[in-house]
Design a protein around this motif. Sequence first.
Motif, PDB file in Angstrom:
ATOM      1  N   PHE C  56      10.712 -32.928  -0.771  1.00  0.00           N
ATOM      2  CA  PHE C  56       9.273 -32.766  -0.559  1.00  0.00           C
ATOM      3  C   PHE C  56       8.675 -31.752  -1.529  1.00  0.00           C
ATOM      4  N   ILE C  59       8.090 -33.889  -4.435  1.00  0.00           N
ATOM      5  CA  ILE C  59       6.951 -34.799  -4.248  1.00  0.00           C
ATOM      6  C   ILE C  59       5.640 -34.035  -4.464  1.00  0.00           C
ATOM      7  N   GLY C  60       5.545 -32.825  -3.896  1.00  0.00           N
ATOM      8  CA  GLY C  60       4.344 -32.006  -4.099  1.00  0.00           C
ATOM      9  C   GLY C  60       4.122 -31.699  -5.572  1.00  0.00           C
ATOM     10  N   THR C  83      -0.683 -31.615  -1.088  1.00  0.00           N
ATOM     11  CA  THR C  83      -0.145 -31.316   0.237  1.00  0.00           C
ATOM     12  C   THR C  83      -0.292 -32.525   1.162  1.00  0.00           C
ATOM     13  N   THR C  86       2.197 -35.219   0.227  1.00  0.00           N
ATOM     14  CA  THR C  86       3.543 -34.887   0.691  1.00  0.00           C
ATOM     15  C   THR C  86       3.647 -35.058   2.202  1.00  0.00           C
ATOM     16  N   ALA C  89       4.151 -38.613   2.847  1.00  0.00           N
ATOM     17  CA  ALA C  89       5.540 -38.979   2.556  1.00  0.00           C
ATOM     18  C   ALA C  89       6.445 -38.490   3.690  1.00  0.00           C
ATOM     19  N   ALA C 210       7.350 -30.861   5.705  1.00  0.00           N
ATOM     20  CA  ALA C 210       7.166 -31.567   4.435  1.00  0.00           C
ATOM     21  C   ALA C 210       5.914 -31.060   3.734  1.00  0.00           C
ATOM     22  N   GLY C 214       5.608 -29.401   0.162  1.00  0.00           N
ATOM     23  CA  GLY C 214       4.730 -30.010  -0.838  1.00  0.00           C
ATOM     24  C   GLY C 214       3.782 -28.982  -1.440  1.00  0.00           C
ATOM     25  N   SER C 232      14.008 -31.951  -7.228  1.00  0.00           N
ATOM     26  CA  SER C 232      14.441 -32.653  -6.011  1.00  0.00           C
ATOM     27  C   SER C 232      15.956 -32.601  -5.848  1.00  0.00           C
TER      28      SER C 232
END
Lengths: 247, 298, 312
Positions: C56, C59-60, C83, C86, C89, C210, C214, C232
Motif C-alpha cells: 500500500f 500504491i500511494g 490516499t 490506496t 485498493a 492501507a 498510502g 513494494s
Amino acid sequence: MRPILSVRDLHVNFGGVKSADGVELDIHAGEVVAIIGPNGSGKTTFINLCTGYVIPTRGTVLFDGEPITRLPPRKITRRGIARAFQIPQLFTGHSVLENVMLAVAAQSDIWQPIGPLNRETYREAALRILDLLALNDSADQPTAVLPEGLRKLADIAIAIALKPRLLLLDEPTSGVSTAEKTPLMDTIVAMLRAEQITALFVEHDMDVVERYADRVFVWDTGRVVASGHPSEVLYNPSVIERVVGVA
Amino acid sequence: MFANYAPLIVDGLADAALIFFVAVGLTLVFSVLHILNVAHGSFYSLGAYLSVVIGTFVAGRGWPALSFLALLISPIIVTLALGPLIERTLLRWTYGRSEALQILVTFGLFLILEDAQKLIFGVQSYSQDAPMTLLGTTQIAGIVYLNYQLLLIALAVLVAIGLRLLLKHTGVGKLIIAVVADQEIARAVGIDASRVFMLAFSLGVFLAALGGALASPTVGVSPGLGAETIVLAFAVAAIGGLGQIEGAALAAILVGLTRSAAIYFFPEFQPVVPYIVMLAVLLVRPYGLFGSIGLRRI
Amino acid sequence: MVVRYLIGIAVIVGLLPLAVSWLGFVFTVAIGKGLAALGVAILLRGGMISIGHALFFAIGAYATAFLMRGKINELITLFVCATFITAAAGLVVGAFMVRYRGIFFAMLNLAVSMVFFTLLSKLYHLTGGTDGMRVMTPTLLGMELSRPAFEQALQLIAIVLMVGAALAVDRYLKSPLGQALSAIETNEVRLEFLGVSARGVLLVAYVASAALAGAGGALSAVAIGHVVPEFSYWTLSGQLILIAVLGGISGVPGPFIGAFFLELVRTFAVGFAADAWNAIIGISLLVVIFFLPEGLFGILQRTETRMRRPKA
C-alpha cells in the motif's frame, strides 16, 4: 400462545455421531427450562445449533415464529438470542466492565469510530448489569486473572448486556464449587425474573435443576427422551437410570 | 496431438518436482510444529548456492561427475548446520506463544538469512551446467527431452513415496504422526516431542535445501530467490491445504503445469500464474483443496 | 496524554532541522514510513501481521507519480487522491484478506505485495520498470516553490499529517470499533456472539491501515522525487513491521518514534553496513520481540510513571 423458541425435527451428524437426531421442543416466553443428560448426548450441540455456531443437516429452528436455522451467530444474536458459555468466553485484554460495555455498545453504535467506548451512557448501563449479578467489586479487574466463578458471571453479564429475549446458558454452575452453586443460581435466576428473560440452561446437578427449572428436558443420544416438571421427571426411574446412572 | 504438448507437460512436471520438494518441507514442518516458517525459502536458496559453488569447484578440477554428489551433499550440509541449531535456539522459544510472535520471529530469521547469503555469495548470479550436460538427452517419438528433467520427476515421485513410507512404516514416522495427532497425549505416553520437533524441522530444512540444490542446474541463483521461493511454496502449500502432504503434491503439479503452459502461451504472465491459481482455489475453498479448519470448542 | 507526547515529538522534529538542516529530509521520510507503520500497528491491535504492507505504501507512491503524469500538480490534491486510491485498493484486497487470520493473513499479504512488485518491475512501458518514475516538485496551494522552500514546507505538512493521523487513529482505537478490533485478537468467536461481524471490524481496520500506508507512500514519493518497485518489496514491509514493534503498539506515537529512531540509525549505518541492513533489521526485530516487547514508547511511558510516583 406461540412458543418463543420452537425446534422441529433437528438433525446433525458429526462424522457418524448423531448429536441431534430429530429434536423437537418448544419453549414459552417467561419460562426457565433446564436440559439434563449424560455427557456427549448433544446438549451443548443443541445450544450451538440454536445460535448458528453449528449448522444442522436437517430441520428447523423457529424464533418467535421466524426461521433462524441457517443464520450465522451474529444475525441470530441481533434477533434476540444470547448465550453464555461452558468455558467462559471473555475478551481477556479488557476489564470486566469493558467486556460488558463492549456488549452494550454492540447493540447500538459499534460502527462509529469517533467517540470513546468508555463513556457515561455505556458505563451506567454496564454497571447496572454488573450490579444485577453482584459483580461490581470486580468491575475494573482484568478478566484474565478472575476466579472461575466470577468468570462465569462475567460471561453471563456480557450475554445480558445484549438485552436478549432468550438466554441460553451452557452449564452455568460447572467449575463452580458446590457451596457457590446456590448463590450463583439465585443471582442468575433473580436477574432473569427481574429482566423478564426466557432462559434455557444445561445442567448436571439435579438439585439445581429441581430448585430453579420450571420445566426440564431429558436428553439422550441426540434426542429428547422425557420432559415435564422437575418433580415428575427427576423421580421417573427410567430417567434416573439414563441420566443419573450414567452421569 | 499429444506429441505437441508432451514437452510442455514434461517441463511442467519437472517444475512441479522442484516446487514439491520445498512446499512439502514447509507443509511437513507446519503440520508438526504448527509454525509456518517464513525463512523456509532461504534454505532453498542456501542449498542452491552451496551446490553451485561446490559443483563448479569440482567440475573446474576436472571431475564434473562429482557435481552430482554436490547436489546431495549441499542440502545435507545446510541441514546439519542450520536445522537443529535454529529449532533448538530460536523456534523453541516460540512454542506455545502467540501466532503473531511466531510469524515475527521466523520473518526476522528470514531477513537475517537473506542478507547473510548476500554477504557470503555477493549479488552476482551463479549457475552450473555440468549435471545437465552430463546427463544428456533422450529422444522419444521424435521429441528430445532433457534427462535431467526426467530425473527430477523421478526423484520427486521417490521422495513422495519415501515420505509416505517414512511416516507410515517407520518408528520415527509413527512418532511424528502421534505428535501431529495430539501433542499432549504423545507427551503423556512418553514420546520425546521436542526430539520429534527437531527431527521434523530438520527434515523440512533438508527438503527445501534439496529442492534448491536440484534447481541450481536449471536456473540462475541470485539474491531474491529465497523470497520468491517462500511465497511460491506457501502458495502451493495453501492450494493443497496447509499440512497436507498429498495436497502439496497435487498443488505442485497443478502449479507446475499451469506455469509451463503460461510460458508457452502468455510468457509475460508466468511469474504471477501461481498466485492466480492460488486466488482461484482459495476463493472457492478458503483453506485449500484438502484443508479445513476445525470449530473451536466453546 | 497522547496529545502531550505528540506535541513533544512535533516540536523536536520541527526544531532540530533548524540546527542540522539535512535532518529535515530524514524526518520527512521517517514520517512517511511512520504513517505506514501506524497502519501496520492498527492491524497488530487485532492480532494480525501483514508482512506485505509495503504494497500500500507503493500504491500511494505510484498513484502520486501517475496523477502527476496526468497533470495534477497540486500537493494537497495529490495527497488526498493518492490516499483515497490506496484506501480503495485496501478495500478490494481487504475484502479477500479478512477471511483469513494468522499465518494465512500474513503470507497472503506478502504474496499480493510480491505480485505487485513483479508487475511494477515488468510493465516497463507503464511504470518505467525497475528504473521507476520521476516525481516532479508539485505546487503548494497553487504556488510554485523552489526546491529548498518546498522541502521546508513539505516537512511542516508532514508534521501536521503525523499529528493529525495519530490523533485520528487514537480516537478510532479508543472507540467501540477500535475496541472491537482488539477483541478480535482475544476472542473473535465471542465478538460474533455480540452480533458484531468480525470481518467487518477487520475490514475497516484494513482499509484504514492501507490509507495510512498510502499517505505515507505519497509523502515519500514527493519527498524523494522518485518512485521505484522496491517501495513494494518485502524488505520495506519488514522495516515497517520493525518500526511498529520497535516503537511499540501501545500508543499511536510509538510507530513515529520507531521511524525516527530507525531512519537516524540508517543514516549513520548506511556508510559501513549497507549490505547488511536487512540483517540488522532482522536481528533488531528478534531483540525487540524477546527483550523489549513493549517497544520504545512503552518504555518511555513506564519511565515517566516511575519518575512521577515519588511526587504523588
